[in-house]
Design an enzyme around this catalytic site. Structure first.
Site, PDB file in Angstrom:
ATOM      1  N   LYS A   1       1.721   7.415   0.653  1.00  0.00           N
ATOM      2  CA  LYS A   1       1.095   6.341  -0.116  1.00  0.00           C
ATOM      3  C   LYS A   1       0.269   6.948  -1.224  1.00  0.00           C
ATOM      4  O   LYS A   1      -0.226   8.067  -1.093  1.00  0.00           O
ATOM      5  CB  LYS A   1       0.168   5.507   0.791  1.00  0.00           C
TER       6      LYS A   1
HETATM    7  N1  GLU Z   1       4.113  -0.799  -1.130  1.00  0.00           N
HETATM    8  C1  GLU Z   1       5.054  -1.382  -0.229  1.00  0.00           C
HETATM    9  C2  GLU Z   1       4.601  -1.200   1.214  1.00  0.00           C
HETATM   10  O1  GLU Z   1       3.452  -1.081   1.507  1.00  0.00           O
HETATM   11  C3  GLU Z   1       6.461  -0.895  -0.486  1.00  0.00           C
HETATM   12  C4  GLU Z   1       6.693   0.561  -0.247  1.00  0.00           C
HETATM   13  C5  GLU Z   1       8.057   1.049  -0.692  1.00  0.00           C
HETATM   14  O2  GLU Z   1       8.871   0.220  -1.082  1.00  0.00           O
HETATM   15  O3  GLU Z   1       8.266   2.250  -0.656  1.00  0.00           O
HETATM   16  O4  GLU Z   1       5.374  -1.261   2.127  1.00  0.00           O
END
Ligand code: GLU
Length: 477
Positions: free
Chosen positions: A108
């Protein structure tokens, strides 16, 4: 709504939930720790010349687990971004990907910024510079680390990042796969923008098919007529509310935003409120009759389904006991703290946990990544062939009916629907629905079969940790 001093931080909450599940497993302490800890967090501070002066920004990219690569997870733009939060979110990505069988480790990222304070061209400069810092350390890379949109970012930021990667890696034929959530005309996939909200809808469909689960929540019937309160009408909350009201007959009775809430037991019109927010930046002024100044208090109004789709920690020790909804579906990441989770569990509230409920986004990201690597849109080879095979059946049925003299006629509506081969959007939705059904079943099987598991979150952790552990064990760890 203030958080209580006894409240653990977001990362501590995730760790506590992890520990609860691990306590019910038979993992060696070494492996348990290996899975729980965050492998690495990179912090970057960079300067960008804006409005005649150099402004310094702080950003993070955290890699939680590399049991599978690339690692995957969004990049958020928000003022509250910090290391603790990014690490908690990266851990959730690991478990989320494992639960829905997206072949990624967890990661993240975040940038401490209020994007509303900047012009588009300024945001582009900032995003490209942040991306440059991550790309040169392989923290954006099609085979190692693939970001996606999150709070405060969207297709536009992903297009800038992909373009930045391609400028720095001109001969990488798979460059487009370095981020997902790109616009459809820049390597994206149909249905990615709606994916997380669509996933919330499919998750509710799966729950409403689960009789035992429904009993545990004390609920009956189908989604039609169910009263829903949504917190946050951003991309996820909006799409969830839209699909649930337009397609499933739910009544959206509450919409909570940062400047207050709208509450109407007879139902609110999602589209016009979304348009109002886009124009005015909040719900204030939309309807004085239905406006509630203390937005968070609407979380405590009676309803059937509560959908927190905004920030983490909004249901905490200070309000958990007053939540009346029998069912909470966590469209946001970490909206319920570990303390609140315990209070709600004891009350019998059923929580469909974040790692499952909002996994639609990363699931469709997975499809986009595969599309980018295969360099072909889904359905391109089969669609017309599928249509001609269907046409053969229709012709044959019509011939048989004519020969037998029975005069059966296939309705034009049936013929039109049956003849149409699936395009990319239909295939994406079908893949997402399948993923959400299978993942629900894997959690529900544990939830219903084990007496020591009394909630879906623990069941989800058990399934996810089991998969990560199996992957480490297969490598001989
Ligand atoms: N930000 C989104 C999540 O928390 C999508 C992550 C992604 O598609 O890699 O799942």
């Amino acid at each position: 709504m203030t958080q209580n001093a006894r409240e653990p931080s977001f990362r501590e909450s995730v760790d506590q939930m992890f520990n609860r599940a691990v306590g019910l497993m038979d993992l060696s302490p070494g492996l348990e720790e290996k899975i729980r800890v965050c492998n690495a967090t990179y912090t970057v501070r960079f300067g960008v010349r804006l409005r005649g002066e150099i402004k310094t920004f702080t950003g993070y990219r955290s890699v939680h687990s590399e049991h599978m690569e690339p690692v995957k997870g969004g990049i958020r733009y928000a003022t509250g971004v910090n290391q603790d939060e990014v690490e908690a979110l990266a851990a959730l990505m690991t478990y989320k990907c494992a639960l829905v069988e997206a072949p990624f480790g967890g990661s993240k990222g975040g940038l401490c910024i209020d994007p509303r304070e900047y012009e588009t061209h300024e945001l582009e400069l900032i995003t490209r510079r942040f991306a440059y810092e991550l790309i040169k350390r392989d923290l954006i890379n099609p085979s190692q680390n693939v970001p996606a949109p999150d709070m405060g970012t969207g297709e536009r930021e992903m297009a800038w990042m992909a373009d930045q990667y391609k400028r720095m890696n001109t001969t990488d034929i798979n460059g487009n796969a370095c981020v997902t959530g790109k616009p459809p005309n820049a390597g994206g996939i149909a249905g990615r923008v709606e994916a997380t909200g669509r996933g919330v809808q499919y998750a509710l469909h799966a729950f409403f098919r689960d009789e035992k689960g429904m009993q545990k929540a004390g609920m009956t019937g189908d989604l039609s007529g169910k009263r829903v309160i949504v917190q946050g009408l951003g991309n996820v909350g909006y799409h969830a509310a839209k699909f649930l009201s337009e397609e499933d007959g739910c009544i959206i009775t509450g919409i909570i935003e940062r400047d207050g809430a709208l509450y109407n037991p007879d139902g609110l019109d999602v589209e016009s409120i979304r348009a109002w927010i886009a124009k005015h930046g909040g719900v204030s002024g939309f309807s004085d009759m239905h406006h509630v100044g203390d937005g968070a208090s609407v979380l405590e109004e009676p309803c059937d389904i509560l959908i927190p789709a905004a920030l983490e920690g909004v249901i905490n020790l200070s309000n958990a006991a007053d939540i009346q909804a029998p069912l909470i579906i966590e469209a946001a990441n970490g909206p319920v703290t570990a303390g609140a989770d315990q209070i709600l569990r004891e009350k019998g509230t059923v929580i469909i946990p974040d790692m499952y409920a909002n996994a639609g986004g990363v699931t469709v990201s997975y499809f986009e990544w595969v599309k980018n690597l295969s360099h072909i849109r889904f359905g391109r080879m089969q669609r017309r062939q599928e249509e001609s095979r269907h046409q053969l059946i229709i012709n044959e049925l019509e011939r048989l009916s004519k020969d037998a003299g029975v005069g059966w006629e296939l309705s034009p509506d049936f013929k039109q629907k049956y003849l149409r081969g699936a395009g990319e959007l239909e295939l994406v939705r079908s893949g997402l629905d399948d993923t959400m059904r299978i993942a629900y079943q894997s959690m529900a099987d544990v939830w219903h079969a084990r007496e020591d598991v009394d909630d879906l979150r623990t069941a989800a952790y058990l399934v996810a940790i089991g998969k990560v552990a199996a992957s480490y064990q297969a490598k001989g760890l």
